[in-house]
Design a protein around this motif. Structure first.
Motif, short mmCIF file in Angstrom:
data_model
loop_
_atom_site.label_atom_id
_atom_site.label_comp_id
_atom_site.label_asym_id
_atom_site.label_seq_id
_atom_site.Cartn_x
_atom_site.Cartn_y
_atom_site.Cartn_z
N ASN A 140 0.84 -1.21 0.00
CA ASN A 140 0.00 0.00 0.00
C ASN A 140 0.87 1.26 0.00
N THR A 141 0.44 2.26 -0.76
CA THR A 141 1.23 3.50 -0.80
C THR A 141 0.50 4.66 -0.12
N LYS A 142 -0.81 4.51 0.13
CA LYS A 142 -1.55 5.58 0.82
C LYS A 142 -1.16 5.57 2.30
N VAL A 143 -0.66 6.71 2.78
CA VAL A 143 -0.30 6.80 4.20
C VAL A 143 -1.07 7.95 4.85
N PRO A 144 -1.33 7.91 6.18
CA PRO A 144 -1.03 6.78 7.03
C PRO A 144 -1.94 5.59 6.73
N PHE A 145 -1.49 4.38 7.14
CA PHE A 145 -2.28 3.18 6.91
C PHE A 145 -3.49 3.18 7.83
N SER A 146 -4.66 2.93 7.24
CA SER A 146 -5.87 2.88 8.05
C SER A 146 -6.47 1.48 7.99
N GLU A 147 -7.15 1.11 9.08
CA GLU A 147 -7.77 -0.22 9.17
C GLU A 147 -8.81 -0.43 8.06
N ILE A 148 -9.33 0.67 7.50
CA ILE A 148 -10.35 0.50 6.46
C ILE A 148 -9.74 0.45 5.05
N ASP A 149 -8.42 0.55 4.94
CA ASP A 149 -7.78 0.43 3.63
C ASP A 149 -7.80 -1.03 3.18
N PRO A 150 -7.88 -1.27 1.86
CA PRO A 150 -7.78 -2.65 1.37
C PRO A 150 -6.40 -3.22 1.69
N VAL A 151 -6.36 -4.49 2.06
CA VAL A 151 -5.05 -5.12 2.37
C VAL A 151 -4.93 -6.42 1.58
N ASN A 152 -4.85 -6.28 0.28
CA ASN A 152 -4.85 -7.47 -0.57
C ASN A 152 -3.51 -7.75 -1.22
N HIS A 153 -2.47 -7.02 -0.81
CA HIS A 153 -1.18 -7.20 -1.48
C HIS A 153 -0.04 -7.42 -0.50
N PRO A 154 -0.09 -8.56 0.24
CA PRO A 154 1.04 -8.84 1.14
C PRO A 154 2.31 -9.05 0.31
N VAL A 155 3.44 -8.60 0.84
CA VAL A 155 4.69 -8.79 0.08
C VAL A 155 5.63 -9.78 0.77
N SER A 156 5.11 -10.51 1.77
CA SER A 156 5.90 -11.60 2.37
C SER A 156 4.93 -12.66 2.84
#
Ligand SMILES: NC(=O)c1ccc[n+]([C@@H]2O[C@H](COP(=O)([O-])OP(=O)(O)OC[C@H]3O[C@@H](n4cnc5c(N)ncnc54)[C@H](O)[C@@H]3O)[C@@H](O)[C@H]2O)c1
Length: 340
Positions: A140-156
């Protein structure tokens, strides 16, 4: 609060601090840890020694050296102690190690967590808190990270297991009404910290006059979060299980609640700081200069982490606030005392 709290990962960094705080305030605590050798076992044993010596009042401390993948052993512990509150902190942590030993992550974080969820359901635990991680924000590049942001791109793979935990907990809360709260910790540091994490690696390299590797040529920043803030917040969550929000509207993209008793929170400092500035603070505290070696970005790492704390503040009235100067001073004092 004065009920029995079961804490997994109690020989670990965050687990040790939470158990100490719980015991000091007179709670019954059941600790579980397999005391594995992912990092210096002596440090884990020393933490346990301190927990074993906490003067008890009418409360009890019992520690079980067992593995989360051993469901029969866990079942006995749950049945014999009937904890109403469970805090699952045991996990295979670390982003970089997940490239070397993926099995450790699947065993502890997926099979182990599935056992915890199932035993919480079976023994009617009232409040399950579990460690997630800021690494779920991945690319994710949108900061700050919010709990309501999509989290579909784990990198590990580590991040993928932590995100999986959130989804597994959601399913259990939906199916069985199990109250679950997921805590996305952001780079926690402080006394008794982890030797595999940047603050300890930095302090160690500077004191021993060894070259300090700085990845992505220093273009990285982190929400460094002081351990006492984390413990303070965990204590508040013990008294505040996730509840169903009847007004939940699934079409509202800003809604962080759900129909199930499952909530997720960032636990991170609201100030994200560049790695090089963090090193400057440690240098200043030690009165020594680092030998810096700038390197390329490492696989699995993320460039920035930054925590949006509004949802956490609304729920429990506070968020991690310890200034870096104070946190680093306490951390370095401990480090010098422990290692020298
Ligand atoms: N410290 C941080 O900055 C941070 C950041 C994000 C998420 N987290 C998460 O918070 C939790 C606690 O982190 P920590 O920094 O205290 O890590 P830690 O490694 O110090 O503690 C974890 C403990 O769990 C134990 N453990 C691991 N696998 C186990 C298993 N299968 N059965 C029983 N015990 C097992 C380990 O021996 C260790 O003592 C972890 O889930 C971690 O992924 C930590």
């Amino acid at each position: 609060m004065n009920s029995t709290v079961l804490v997994t990962g109690s020989a670990g960094f965050i687990g040790y601090h939470l158990c100490k705080r719980l015991l000091d305030s007179g709670n019954n605590v059941i600790g579980i840890d397999n005391v594995n050798d992912y990092y210096d076992v002596n440090l884990k044993e020393k933490r346990l020694e301190i927990l074993n010596k906490v003067p008890l009042k009418n409360n009890k401390w019992e520690f079980f050296r067992t593995d989360l993948t051993n469901k029969d052993s866990l079942l006995k512990i749950f049945e014999n102690n009937s904890p109403k509150i469970v805090v699952n902190l045991a996990a295979q942590a670390g982003v970089r190690y997940s490239l070397e030993n993926p099995d450790a992550y699947i065993n502890s974080n997926i099979v182990g967590f599935s056992n915890i969820l199932d035993l919480c359901r079976e023994t009617e635990v009232e409040n399950l808190l579990y460690a997630s991680s800021s690494s779920v924000y991945g690319g994710n590049t949108k900061v700050p990270f919010s709990e309501i942001d999509p989290v579909n791109h784990p990198v590990s793979l580590y991040a993928a297991t932590k995100r999986s935990n959130e989804l597994m907990a959601h399913a259990y809360s939906h199916l069985y009404g199990l109250s679950c709260t997921g805590l996305r910790f952001f780079t926690v540091y402080g006394p008794w910290g982890r030797p595999d994490m940047a603050p300890m690696i930095f302090a160690n390299a500077i004191i021993n006059k060894k070259p300090l590797k700085i990845f992505n040529h220093g273009d990285m920043s982190r929400s460094f979060t002081f351990i006492d803030d984390v413990t303070e917040i965990l204590m508040k969550f013990l008294d505040k299980p996730a509840v169903v929000d009847k007004s939940f509207n699934p079409t509202d993209p800003n809604s962080s609640t759900s129909w199930s008793p499952h909530r997720i929170f960032n636990i991170g400092s609201n100030k994200s700081i560049e790695i090089t500035k963090f090193i400057n603070y440690i240098e200043k505290e030690l009165g020594l200069k680092a030998i810096k070696e700038f390197k390329n970005m490492q696989k699995g790492d993320v460039v920035n982490t930054s925590s949006d704390n509004r949802i956490l503040e609304r729920w429990i009235g506070t968020y991690p606030k310890t200034p870096l100067e104070i946190g680093i001073k306490k951390f370095i004092n401990w480090y010098l005392d422990y290692y020298e």
